[in-house]
Enzyme design. Sequence first.
Site, PDB file in Angstrom:
ATOM      1  CG  PHE A   1      -3.111   7.087   9.555  1.00 58.49           C
ATOM      2  CD1 PHE A   1      -4.475   7.054   9.786  1.00 58.49           C
ATOM      3  CD2 PHE A   1      -2.564   6.147   8.690  1.00 58.49           C
ATOM      4  CE1 PHE A   1      -5.278   6.115   9.182  1.00 58.49           C
ATOM      5  CE2 PHE A   1      -3.372   5.200   8.079  1.00 58.49           C
ATOM      6  CZ  PHE A   1      -4.740   5.189   8.321  1.00 58.49           C
TER       7      PHE A   1
ATOM      8  CE1 TYR B   1      -3.441   2.808   0.445  1.00 62.38           C
ATOM      9  CE2 TYR B   1      -1.974   3.571   2.199  1.00 62.38           C
ATOM     10  CZ  TYR B   1      -3.034   3.790   1.330  1.00 62.38           C
ATOM     11  OH  TYR B   1      -3.676   5.009   1.361  1.00 62.38           O
TER      12      TYR B   1
ATOM     13  CD  GLU C   1      -8.739   7.900   3.846  1.00 58.20           C
ATOM     14  OE1 GLU C   1      -9.092   9.094   3.951  1.00 58.20           O
ATOM     15  OE2 GLU C   1      -7.753   7.532   3.198  1.00 58.20           O
TER      16      GLU C   1
ATOM     17  CG  HIS D   1      -2.940  14.207  -0.538  1.00 55.85           C
ATOM     18  ND1 HIS D   1      -2.946  13.623  -1.771  1.00 55.85           N
ATOM     19  CD2 HIS D   1      -3.509  13.301   0.306  1.00 55.85           C
ATOM     20  CE1 HIS D   1      -3.479  12.418  -1.684  1.00 55.85           C
ATOM     21  NE2 HIS D   1      -3.842  12.202  -0.443  1.00 55.85           N
TER      22      HIS D   1
ATOM     23  CG  ASN E   1      -0.164   8.433   6.171  1.00 57.65           C
ATOM     24  OD1 ASN E   1      -0.212   7.220   6.142  1.00 57.65           O
ATOM     25  ND2 ASN E   1      -1.146   9.172   5.710  1.00 57.65           N
TER      26      ASN E   1
ATOM     27  NE  ARG F   1     -17.664  29.628  49.902  1.00 59.61           N
ATOM     28  CZ  ARG F   1     -18.899  29.148  50.032  1.00 59.61           C
ATOM     29  NH1 ARG F   1     -19.089  27.930  50.518  1.00 59.61           N
ATOM     30  NH2 ARG F   1     -19.949  29.864  49.663  1.00 59.61           N
TER      31      ARG F   1
ATOM     32  CE1 TYR G   1     -20.941  28.086  46.802  1.00 60.37           C
ATOM     33  CE2 TYR G   1     -21.699  27.120  44.740  1.00 60.37           C
ATOM     34  CZ  TYR G   1     -21.810  27.255  46.118  1.00 60.37           C
ATOM     35  OH  TYR G   1     -22.767  26.555  46.775  1.00 60.37           O
TER      36      TYR G   1
END
Length: 496
Positions: free
Chosen positions: A328, A55, A412, A85, A197, A282, A279
Amino acid sequence: MKTFAIGNQALSLSTIKEIIESESILSISPESEEKIRVCRTFLDEKIAIGSEAIYGINTGFGYLQNVKVSNDQVIDLQHNLLLSHACGAGEFVPQEVVKLMLLLKIQSLAYGHSGVALETAELLVAFYNKKIVPVIYTQGSLGASGDLAPLAHLALPLIGKGEVWDGEKQVPAKTALAKHGLKPLKLQSKEGLALINGTQFMLAYGVYILLKAHKLAAWADIAGSLSADGFNCRIDPFKPNSHRIRPHRGQVETADRLFNLLKDSELVNEHGKQVQDPYSFRCMPQVHGASKDALRYVTSVLETELNSVTDNPNIFPESGEVISAGNFHGQPLALALDFLSIALAEWGSISERRIFQLISGQRGLPPFLIQDAGVNSGYMIPQYTAASIASENKQLCTPSSVDSIVSSNGQEDHVSMGANGATKCLRVCNNLECILAIELMNGCQALSFRRPKKTSPALEKIVLAYREVVPVLKKDRFLAPDIEKSVQFLRSYPIA
């Protein structure tokens, strides 16, 4: 100038802080150089003698995994991967974060499980040392198949494409390479995939935010202490016995810090105080402390990721394996970053409530901390600003990690959205810084109405330094610059 050898030791948050503050230059340790060479040689031999599909090495990517790529096309495959990409959008990633991305990518490649050539890792080192900072955009990563789009922008300049920062100007990567006497790479099999990646975008944001957050944790206690003394609060809620019987680490540490900041104050030791405080004063040990415990958890997650290999496939020369898996996937970081956003927002939320109490005209303080209120509005509107910012933080704290959108034609099918969690977490962090700056402004102003009595010597030292930057407000003036100066004071004032 110091040199830090990648591979000689595990990275930690404190190590990275030291690298940044000392402006260290990077190198790759001889041990890591050897691991990178061995891995690359193993991969080249495996490709040469085998015909099996591996791959991303001799196949397409994602849904195109079944498309076989011939040996004479593997270089085109890797170059095309970066070009296709690199499609980020949105705002620019801060240059400090991009430098961290370079550092973290080098660290991940140095383990020798990614298959890059040593020359590729060395060029990344040269980018870091010569301050060649790629132009990257905040949007585009799903945080699952690695931070693909931002890392593609990080890697493009290695092949002479894309743009880099030259100060505040953008210049073509080819121009920057020539200026520094560097040559673009011709990527080998798997290298483009190894570069894009990984979780280095999310991780760099997380590290950058945590380095700021640890300082803001200290400021939350300091600003809260100043406000507590300005509001004439009791010290009782910070005494050790209450926290000994509910010993959450952050709570105990915060109570101890607040007690020590206030115990020598002339104001806190006055008699005739009210029985209890709101609060927001405190419960500072419980609220501040819980967020500190969250920071500890997030730090542990990020430090594991700092010392991990997060690209795919993973190469193991010692066992002869090339394993396509899912390191990844950003889910560990996505959950941690959402938690970090919530923890930071809570410091801002309780800080804004203390600001509100200080301007309320109670306990001998004038309304809006100004004489002649009416003619003067004093600190009325900075509280509006703090409230607006605190509200935005609540909106930003909707978790990113609960979302997922299918991509790559269904290959994916579950993503972390950790990259979106990372970028909005930085917005939460910067918002918190502004809220704390406004509280500092109000707390110091409140103390001016308690004179001649003083708070503790430790706090008086901070007030004195602050007053050199922002003077006491005696009548209305343009306050936006005061807020900005207060933010800069938080960033620059040295605190432990």
